[in-house]
Design a protein around this motif. Structure first.
Motif, short mmCIF file in Angstrom:
data_model
loop_
_atom_site.label_atom_id
_atom_site.label_comp_id
_atom_site.label_asym_id
_atom_site.label_seq_id
_atom_site.Cartn_x
_atom_site.Cartn_y
_atom_site.Cartn_z
N GLY A 43 5.00 0.27 -8.20
CA GLY A 43 5.64 1.06 -9.25
C GLY A 43 7.00 1.61 -8.88
N THR A 44 7.33 1.58 -7.59
CA THR A 44 8.63 2.06 -7.13
C THR A 44 9.73 1.02 -7.32
OG1 THR A 44 8.04 1.30 -4.91
CG2 THR A 44 7.64 3.62 -5.41
N ILE A 45 9.36 -0.20 -7.67
CA ILE A 45 10.35 -1.27 -7.83
C ILE A 45 11.06 -1.14 -9.17
CG2 ILE A 45 10.69 -3.77 -8.02
CD1 ILE A 45 8.26 -4.09 -6.16
N ASN A 46 12.37 -1.08 -9.13
CA ASN A 46 13.18 -1.01 -10.35
C ASN A 46 13.34 -2.42 -10.92
OD1 ASN A 46 15.55 -1.02 -12.10
ND2 ASN A 46 15.92 1.06 -11.39
N GLU A 47 12.64 -2.69 -12.02
CA GLU A 47 12.63 -4.05 -12.57
C GLU A 47 14.00 -4.49 -13.06
OE1 GLU A 47 9.43 -5.27 -15.08
OE2 GLU A 47 8.07 -3.74 -14.28
N ARG A 48 14.74 -3.57 -13.64
CA ARG A 48 16.05 -3.92 -14.15
C ARG A 48 17.01 -4.25 -13.01
NH1 ARG A 48 19.73 -0.28 -18.36
NH2 ARG A 48 21.44 -1.77 -18.56
N LYS A 90 2.17 1.65 -12.54
CA LYS A 90 2.23 3.10 -12.79
C LYS A 90 1.96 3.91 -11.52
CE LYS A 90 0.93 2.66 -17.67
NZ LYS A 90 -0.07 3.00 -18.71
N ARG A 91 2.03 3.26 -10.38
CA ARG A 91 1.76 3.90 -9.10
C ARG A 91 2.94 3.71 -8.16
NH1 ARG A 91 -3.73 3.61 -7.49
NH2 ARG A 91 -5.10 3.28 -9.26
N GLN A 92 2.87 4.41 -7.03
CA GLN A 92 3.82 4.12 -5.96
C GLN A 92 3.25 2.97 -5.14
OE1 GLN A 92 6.42 7.00 -4.51
NE2 GLN A 92 5.30 8.73 -5.35
N THR A 93 3.54 2.94 -3.84
CA THR A 93 3.01 1.84 -3.02
C THR A 93 1.57 2.16 -2.63
OG1 THR A 93 4.07 2.84 -1.07
CG2 THR A 93 5.27 1.09 -2.21
N THR A 94 1.25 2.19 -1.36
CA THR A 94 -0.14 2.45 -0.96
C THR A 94 -0.46 3.94 -0.92
OG1 THR A 94 0.49 2.36 1.38
CG2 THR A 94 -0.29 0.31 0.36
N THR A 95 0.56 4.79 -1.02
CA THR A 95 0.34 6.23 -1.02
C THR A 95 0.98 6.86 -2.25
OG1 THR A 95 2.33 6.60 0.32
CG2 THR A 95 0.25 6.38 1.50
N ASP A 96 0.46 8.02 -2.64
CA ASP A 96 0.98 8.72 -3.82
C ASP A 96 2.18 9.58 -3.46
OD1 ASP A 96 -0.02 11.04 -2.62
OD2 ASP A 96 -1.79 11.13 -3.92
N GLU A 97 2.62 10.42 -4.41
CA GLU A 97 3.81 11.26 -4.21
C GLU A 97 3.65 12.24 -3.05
OE1 GLU A 97 2.16 10.77 -6.94
OE2 GLU A 97 3.48 10.08 -8.55
N GLU A 134 -0.58 10.68 0.21
CA GLU A 134 -2.00 10.42 0.35
C GLU A 134 -2.33 9.00 -0.12
OE1 GLU A 134 -4.39 12.40 1.65
OE2 GLU A 134 -2.79 13.81 2.20
N LEU A 135 -3.19 8.31 0.63
CA LEU A 135 -3.60 6.97 0.24
C LEU A 135 -4.36 7.01 -1.08
CD1 LEU A 135 -4.85 5.62 3.67
CD2 LEU A 135 -2.94 4.70 2.38
N TYR A 136 -4.09 6.04 -1.95
CA TYR A 136 -4.85 5.96 -3.19
C TYR A 136 -6.30 5.60 -2.87
CZ TYR A 136 -0.46 5.98 -5.84
OH TYR A 136 0.75 6.32 -6.40
N PRO A 137 -7.26 6.28 -3.51
CA PRO A 137 -8.67 6.03 -3.19
C PRO A 137 -9.15 4.63 -3.57
CG PRO A 137 -8.46 7.52 -5.07
CD PRO A 137 -7.10 7.37 -4.49
N ASP A 138 -8.43 3.95 -4.46
CA ASP A 138 -8.84 2.60 -4.86
C ASP A 138 -7.94 1.52 -4.23
OD1 ASP A 138 -6.54 3.09 -6.29
OD2 ASP A 138 -7.33 2.43 -8.23
N ASN A 139 -7.35 1.81 -3.07
CA ASN A 139 -6.51 0.81 -2.41
C ASN A 139 -7.28 -0.47 -2.10
OD1 ASN A 139 -3.89 1.78 -2.34
ND2 ASN A 139 -4.15 2.86 -0.40
N GLY A 140 -8.56 -0.35 -1.83
CA GLY A 140 -9.37 -1.53 -1.57
C GLY A 140 -9.44 -2.43 -2.79
#
Length: 270
Positions: free
Chosen positions: A48-53, A102-109, A112-118
């Motif tokens: 989600g951090t990737i700027n598509e434009r 709608k997310r960042q990479t493997t961690t949130d703002e 913290e690691l996202y609980p559904d990274n698996g």
């Protein structure tokens, strides 16, 4: 060395994410191998951090539209593509609103690691393999870089082993430094089951998968291992050696060494 078809499955690729040993290798290795006249395809998650434009990403309609069932829920698979102008490498992005865009990479703002990274790693792996099938492209070698791609070797050798696209494919896994601070939760092992990737194959692993357990899973189903960073995880290097797998030590000037290693893993006569 005969021309080979090599699929790179990367957790990170610069410049779409900030430079790191993993992201830089995600960019440079496909470039170097492509410049040596091998045919490549390259994939990464559409964080989600990737700027598509700015990155000039666009959706590939003919490849999108499939639903993947993860944890008993349908998740639409969206495929986007862009080219790194400085390298002429084309990158395919695996996207999904719930898991990536709608997310960042493997961690949130908060770091913290996202609980559904698996689940995200499972979706990414299956999304790549399904897309390669749609491309009707048959890789000789799949090279996995980053723990987000760690379930790919298992799926290639079990769930997808009868697929024409992967029947003779060899798998290489790169080892980097530890980057997963927590395990992937108690639900990961159940979500991992798919087709012939059955529960009994996972019985010998811990109930929860941390960075090292995930690395062991990748190593167990790989045909070769690359030490891709100076500070790569020593326990996983030791584990690879104990398995008796072909292992390429860390190389500063990696082009010739990687090309020779691919030839060792997938000799021309195959």
């Amino acid at each position: 060395m005969a021309k080979k078809k090599i699929l790179f499955i990367n957790q990170e690729i610069a410049p779409y994410v900030p430079d790191s040993p993993l992201a830089v290798m995600g960019r440079e290795l496909p470039r170097v191998i492509q410049d040596r006249n091998h045919e490549i395809r390259t994939f990464m998650p559409k964080w989600g951090t990737i700027n598509e434009r700015r990155g000039q990403l666009h959706e590939v309609i003919r490849l999108s539209g499939m639903n993947l069932i993860i944890n008993d829920t349908d998740h639409p698979l969206i495929i986007k593509v862009a080219s790194i102008q400085s390298t002429r490498v084309q990158v395919y992005f695996i996207d999904n609103d719930d898991y990536f865009s709608k997310r960042q990479t493997t961690t949130d703002e908060n770091g913290e690691l996202y609980p559904d990274n698996g689940e995200r790693a499972i979706f990414f792996a299956r999304g790549v393999l399904e897309t390669v099938k749609k491309l009707r492209w048959v890789p000789d070698i799949i090279h996995c870089q980053g723990w987000m791609s760690a379930v790919v070797p298992l799926y290639v050798k079990t769930a997808y082993h009868d697929e024409p696209s992967f029947a003779n494919t060899k798998v290489v896994t790169s080892l980097f430094t530890k980057s997963l601070k927590k395990d992937l939760g108690e639900n990961f092992k159940r979500c991992l089951e798919f087709r012939d990737a059955k529960a009994e194959l996972l019985a010998g692993y811990n109930e929860t998968f941390d960075f090292e357990e995930l690395g062991k899973l990748a190593i167990d189903y790989s045909d070769g291992i690359v030490v891709a960073a100076k500070e790569a995880n020593k326990k996983l290097i030791k584990y690879s050696k104990e398995k008796g797998l072909p292992l390429l030590d860390y190389q500063e000037d990696f082009g010739d060494a990687y090309e020779a290693f691919y030839d060792q893993i997938y000799p021309d006569e195959e």
